[in-house]
Design a protein around this motif. Structure first.
Motif, mmCIF file in Angstrom:
data_model
loop_
_atom_site.group_PDB
_atom_site.id
_atom_site.type_symbol
_atom_site.label_atom_id
_atom_site.label_comp_id
_atom_site.label_asym_id
_atom_site.label_seq_id
_atom_site.Cartn_x
_atom_site.Cartn_y
_atom_site.Cartn_z
ATOM 1 N N ARG A 6 0.528 -1.424 0.104
ATOM 2 C CA ARG A 6 0.034 -0.022 0.309
ATOM 3 C C ARG A 6 1.267 1.732 -0.111
ATOM 4 N NH1 ARG A 6 -3.159 -2.701 4.599
ATOM 5 N NH2 ARG A 6 -4.259 -3.506 3.527
ATOM 6 N N ILE A 7 2.297 1.477 0.672
ATOM 7 C CA ILE A 7 2.797 2.268 0.410
ATOM 8 C C ILE A 7 3.188 2.011 -0.893
ATOM 9 C CG2 ILE A 7 5.301 2.956 1.376
ATOM 10 C CD1 ILE A 7 3.915 1.644 4.426
ATOM 11 N N LEU A 8 3.924 1.230 -1.695
ATOM 12 C CA LEU A 8 4.489 1.257 -2.806
ATOM 13 C C LEU A 8 3.276 1.533 -3.874
ATOM 14 C CD1 LEU A 8 7.085 -1.493 -2.733
ATOM 15 C CD2 LEU A 8 7.295 1.048 -2.655
ATOM 16 N N ASN A 9 2.250 1.778 -3.444
ATOM 17 C CA ASN A 9 1.258 1.923 -4.102
ATOM 18 C C ASN A 9 0.976 3.740 -4.046
ATOM 19 O OD1 ASN A 9 -0.733 1.596 -6.227
ATOM 20 N ND2 ASN A 9 -2.413 1.448 -5.085
ATOM 21 N N ARG A 10 1.314 4.482 -2.688
ATOM 22 C CA ARG A 10 0.820 6.012 -2.886
ATOM 23 C C ARG A 10 1.932 6.602 -3.437
ATOM 24 N NH1 ARG A 10 -0.318 5.544 3.140
ATOM 25 N NH2 ARG A 10 -0.087 3.902 3.257
ATOM 26 N N ILE A 11 3.523 5.880 -3.780
ATOM 27 C CA ILE A 11 4.672 6.963 -3.751
ATOM 28 C C ILE A 11 4.507 7.177 -5.743
ATOM 29 C CG2 ILE A 11 7.477 6.640 -3.864
ATOM 30 C CD1 ILE A 11 6.814 4.967 -1.680
ATOM 31 N N ASP A 12 4.566 7.527 -6.011
ATOM 32 C CA ASP A 12 4.838 8.404 -7.193
ATOM 33 C C ASP A 12 6.225 7.500 -7.921
ATOM 34 O OD1 ASP A 12 2.351 9.469 -7.135
ATOM 35 O OD2 ASP A 12 3.151 11.218 -6.585
ATOM 36 N N PRO A 14 9.472 7.772 -10.572
ATOM 37 C CA PRO A 14 10.243 8.998 -10.357
ATOM 38 C C PRO A 14 10.255 9.022 -11.853
ATOM 39 C CG PRO A 14 11.553 7.011 -9.128
ATOM 40 C CD PRO A 14 10.198 6.926 -9.469
ATOM 41 N N ALA A 15 10.702 10.473 -12.400
ATOM 42 C CA ALA A 15 10.337 10.366 -13.660
ATOM 43 C C ALA A 15 11.430 9.610 -14.470
ATOM 44 C CB ALA A 15 10.793 11.632 -13.359
ATOM 45 N N ALA A 16 12.398 9.449 -14.397
ATOM 46 C CA ALA A 16 12.873 8.789 -15.211
ATOM 47 C C ALA A 16 12.786 7.282 -15.754
ATOM 48 C CB ALA A 16 14.486 8.245 -14.576
ATOM 49 N N LEU A 17 11.660 6.770 -14.830
ATOM 50 C CA LEU A 17 10.988 5.768 -15.127
ATOM 51 C C LEU A 17 10.015 5.936 -16.511
ATOM 52 C CD1 LEU A 17 10.767 3.510 -12.240
ATOM 53 C CD2 LEU A 17 12.510 3.178 -13.896
ATOM 54 N N ASP A 18 9.492 7.245 -16.875
ATOM 55 C CA ASP A 18 8.828 7.653 -17.684
ATOM 56 C C ASP A 18 9.187 7.749 -18.776
ATOM 57 O OD1 ASP A 18 6.155 7.334 -16.004
ATOM 58 O OD2 ASP A 18 6.803 9.392 -15.965
ATOM 59 N N ALA A 19 10.496 8.161 -19.020
ATOM 60 C CA ALA A 19 10.906 8.185 -19.720
ATOM 61 C C ALA A 19 12.087 6.991 -20.155
ATOM 62 C CB ALA A 19 12.228 9.163 -19.929
ATOM 63 N N LEU A 20 11.821 6.257 -19.730
ATOM 64 C CA LEU A 20 13.149 4.866 -19.881
ATOM 65 C C LEU A 20 12.753 4.447 -20.692
ATOM 66 C CD1 LEU A 20 14.870 2.888 -18.104
ATOM 67 C CD2 LEU A 20 13.431 1.496 -17.820
ATOM 68 N N ASP A 21 11.104 4.019 -21.768
ATOM 69 C CA ASP A 21 11.234 3.233 -22.854
ATOM 70 C C ASP A 21 11.649 3.873 -23.993
ATOM 71 O OD1 ASP A 21 9.710 1.110 -20.731
ATOM 72 O OD2 ASP A 21 7.922 1.983 -21.237
ATOM 73 N N ASP A 22 11.536 4.797 -23.962
ATOM 74 C CA ASP A 22 11.638 5.704 -24.946
ATOM 75 C C ASP A 22 13.324 5.812 -25.432
ATOM 76 O OD1 ASP A 22 9.111 6.699 -25.258
ATOM 77 O OD2 ASP A 22 8.972 8.347 -24.505
ATOM 78 N N ARG A 23 14.620 5.705 -24.115
ATOM 79 C CA ARG A 23 15.246 5.906 -24.054
ATOM 80 C C ARG A 23 15.826 3.965 -24.789
ATOM 81 N NH1 ARG A 23 16.969 8.055 -18.535
ATOM 82 N NH2 ARG A 23 17.208 5.745 -17.977
ATOM 83 N N ILE A 24 15.145 3.105 -24.758
ATOM 84 C CA ILE A 24 15.662 1.982 -24.433
ATOM 85 C C ILE A 24 15.378 2.101 -25.686
ATOM 86 C CG2 ILE A 24 15.144 -0.454 -24.150
ATOM 87 C CD1 ILE A 24 14.648 -0.206 -21.063
ATOM 88 N N MET A 25 13.749 2.078 -26.906
ATOM 89 C CA MET A 25 13.751 1.617 -27.930
ATOM 90 C C MET A 25 14.935 3.115 -28.812
ATOM 91 S SD MET A 25 11.423 -0.499 -27.918
ATOM 92 C CE MET A 25 10.764 0.117 -29.172
#
Length: 88
Positions: A6-12, A14-25
């Motif tokens: 539940r604690i992990l679910n409430r935590i946002d 990191p912004a770096a994870l949002d761009a991870l797919d684009d960097r890998i591709m």
């Protein structure tokens, strides 16, 4: 464990994870282009090598010379160990 989830679910995230797919591709696309360029360069190198060998072989031709046959009953060589060490 449920509380930690539940604690992990409430935590946002990191912004770096949002761009991870684009960097890998993007990295995979770059690797694919480099692999294609490497294959083309190797094909060009093979073509130049074969062409140079063909040209050198046809431009610089020397007459073929037959080798003397190796027979045990032939005349002895002047530098054979048996003739150098033997007394004649």
């Amino acid at each position: 464990m449920d509380e930690e989830l539940r604690i992990l679910n409430r935590i946002d995230l990191p912004a770096a994870l949002d761009a991870l797919d684009d960097r890998i591709m993007g990295a995979l696309a770059i690797r694919r282009r480099e692999a294609v360029a490497t294959r083309r360069l190797m094909a060009l190198a093979a073509f130049v090598s074969l062409g140079g060998g063909f040209f050198a072989g046809s431009a610089i031709s020397q007459p073929a010379v037959a080798a003397s046959p190796l027979t045990p009953f032939g005349p002895p060589s002047a530098l054979a160990p048996s003739t150098l060490l033997g007394v004649q």
